[in-house]
Design a protein around this motif. Structure first.
Motif, PDB file in Angstrom:
ATOM      1  N   LEU A 228      31.897  21.543  42.440  1.00  0.00           N
ATOM      2  CA  LEU A 228      33.245  21.647  42.994  1.00  0.00           C
ATOM      3  C   LEU A 228      34.287  21.878  41.904  1.00  0.00           C
ATOM      4  O   LEU A 228      35.276  22.585  42.124  1.00  0.00           O
ATOM      5  CB  LEU A 228      33.586  20.376  43.774  1.00  0.00           C
ATOM      6  N   SER A 229      34.080  21.292  40.735  1.00  0.00           N
ATOM      7  CA  SER A 229      35.036  21.469  39.635  1.00  0.00           C
ATOM      8  C   SER A 229      35.055  22.919  39.160  1.00  0.00           C
ATOM      9  O   SER A 229      36.118  23.462  38.829  1.00  0.00           O
ATOM     10  CB  SER A 229      34.684  20.540  38.469  1.00  0.00           C
TER      11      SER A 229
ATOM     12  N   GLY B 230      38.164  25.484  38.940  1.00  0.00           N
ATOM     13  CA  GLY B 230      38.485  26.209  37.717  1.00  0.00           C
ATOM     14  C   GLY B 230      38.574  27.702  37.937  1.00  0.00           C
ATOM     15  O   GLY B 230      39.440  28.372  37.361  1.00  0.00           O
ATOM     16  N   ALA B 231      37.702  28.248  38.796  1.00  0.00           N
ATOM     17  CA  ALA B 231      37.742  29.682  39.082  1.00  0.00           C
ATOM     18  C   ALA B 231      39.023  30.062  39.815  1.00  0.00           C
ATOM     19  O   ALA B 231      39.560  31.165  39.619  1.00  0.00           O
ATOM     20  CB  ALA B 231      36.525  30.078  39.909  1.00  0.00           C
TER      21      ALA B 231
ATOM     22  N   HIS C 255      43.356  32.613  35.421  1.00  0.00           N
ATOM     23  CA  HIS C 255      44.092  33.878  35.582  1.00  0.00           C
ATOM     24  C   HIS C 255      45.108  33.840  36.735  1.00  0.00           C
ATOM     25  O   HIS C 255      45.632  34.888  37.123  1.00  0.00           O
ATOM     26  CB  HIS C 255      43.138  35.058  35.806  1.00  0.00           C
ATOM     27  N   SER C 256      45.385  32.656  37.263  1.00  0.00           N
ATOM     28  CA  SER C 256      46.380  32.543  38.327  1.00  0.00           C
ATOM     29  C   SER C 256      47.723  32.178  37.707  1.00  0.00           C
ATOM     30  O   SER C 256      47.821  31.226  36.931  1.00  0.00           O
ATOM     31  CB  SER C 256      45.956  31.476  39.340  1.00  0.00           C
ATOM     32  N   LEU C 257      48.758  32.934  38.046  1.00  0.00           N
ATOM     33  CA  LEU C 257      50.080  32.643  37.511  1.00  0.00           C
ATOM     34  C   LEU C 257      50.686  31.389  38.120  1.00  0.00           C
ATOM     35  O   LEU C 257      51.444  30.679  37.460  1.00  0.00           O
ATOM     36  CB  LEU C 257      51.014  33.839  37.755  1.00  0.00           C
TER      37      LEU C 257
ATOM     38  N   THR D  90      46.888  21.215  44.201  1.00  0.00           N
ATOM     39  CA  THR D  90      45.631  20.720  44.760  1.00  0.00           C
ATOM     40  C   THR D  90      44.442  21.187  43.932  1.00  0.00           C
ATOM     41  O   THR D  90      43.544  20.401  43.601  1.00  0.00           O
ATOM     42  CB  THR D  90      45.467  21.182  46.210  1.00  0.00           C
ATOM     43  N   GLU D  91      44.423  22.465  43.591  1.00  0.00           N
ATOM     44  CA  GLU D  91      43.302  22.993  42.809  1.00  0.00           C
ATOM     45  C   GLU D  91      43.252  22.387  41.419  1.00  0.00           C
ATOM     46  O   GLU D  91      42.178  22.225  40.843  1.00  0.00           O
ATOM     47  CB  GLU D  91      43.425  24.521  42.713  1.00  0.00           C
TER      48      GLU D  91
END
Length: 228
Positions: free
Chosen positions: A124-125, A129-130, A134-136, A141-142
């Motif tokens: 789940l971790s 992380g995925a 690369h998410s701005l 929650t993530e």
């Protein structure tokens, strides 16, 4: 009086004398100094800058969490800091973890055909992380939900995974709900009977140029099966 010379008429004003020539204004600051003094001033400023940067770097290593650089140069750091520049505070509270901790889950599922299967471990971790990578604008929650839930569980249980009071029971319920929310949609054709979680802990290895030895063995902490 010579007949060719004229006597100035009475009452005629004389032209004012020309103003004295003023030297050009001297530039402000170091630029206004002579060349030898500019060299001396530049060397003095450079020495002050080097001393200030060196002092800040040594203080930073003193108050920062123990790391390869601070351990290798501990004698130099302590020799500069003590006793004149001793600090009674730390840069982080608590210190950052030097371990990678992943939370995994597996389930026992009764399929639509009546078979009982045990799924493989699902990281789940790694999924969180995925989503963050690369998410701005990664979601809170993530980034924190699973990690904080696991910290909540380990902080309210002993080494045998036994809860200590009501907070321990609450942390189990919280962690169970998060796991079911993740794996539930994958088993809509069956029925999840039980789930089991575990942590996978690996120490962050020391850099290649360091002589420090780090135990990079993987350690597991498996929780008992929980009925859902």
């Amino acid at each position: 009086m010579d007949s060719n010379e004229r006597k100035p008429a009475e009452g005629t004003a004389q032209p004012p004398p020309p103003p004295p020539v003023q030297p050009p204004p001297r530039p402000p600051g170091i630029a206004g100094l002579s060349t030898p003094y500019r060299v001396v001033a530049a060397l003095a400023l450079g020495a002050v800058a080097v001393a200030a940067c060196s002092h800040l770097a040594l203080v930073f290593l003193h108050v920062a969490p123990a790391n390869t650089v601070s351990r290798e140069h501990a004698r130099t750091i302590d020799g500069w800091i003590y006793p004149e520049f001793e600090q009674n505070w730390k840069l982080f509270a608590p210190n950052p973890l030097q371990q990678n901790i992943a939370v995994e889950v597996r389930a026992q599922v009764r399929t639509g055909g009546g078979d009982l299967i045990t799924t493989g471990w699902r990281d789940l971790s790694a999924e969180d992380g995925a989503e963050i990578r690369h998410s701005l604008l990664p979601s809170h929650t993530e980034q924190n939900e699973l990690r904080r839930a696991w910290d909540f569980f380990t902080g309210s249980h002993d080494a045998d995974n036994k809860p200590s009071g009501e907070r321990g029971e609450l942390s189990e319920e919280y962690l169970r709900r998060i796991a079911m929310d993740r794996i539930g949609p994958d088993h809509r054709d069956g029925h999840v009977l039980r789930i089991q979680l575990r942590s996978v802990t690996r120490a962050v290895p020391a850099p290649e140029w360091s002589t420090e030895t780090t135990d990079t063995q993987t350690y597991y902490r498996e929780l008992p099966w929980w009925t859902v």
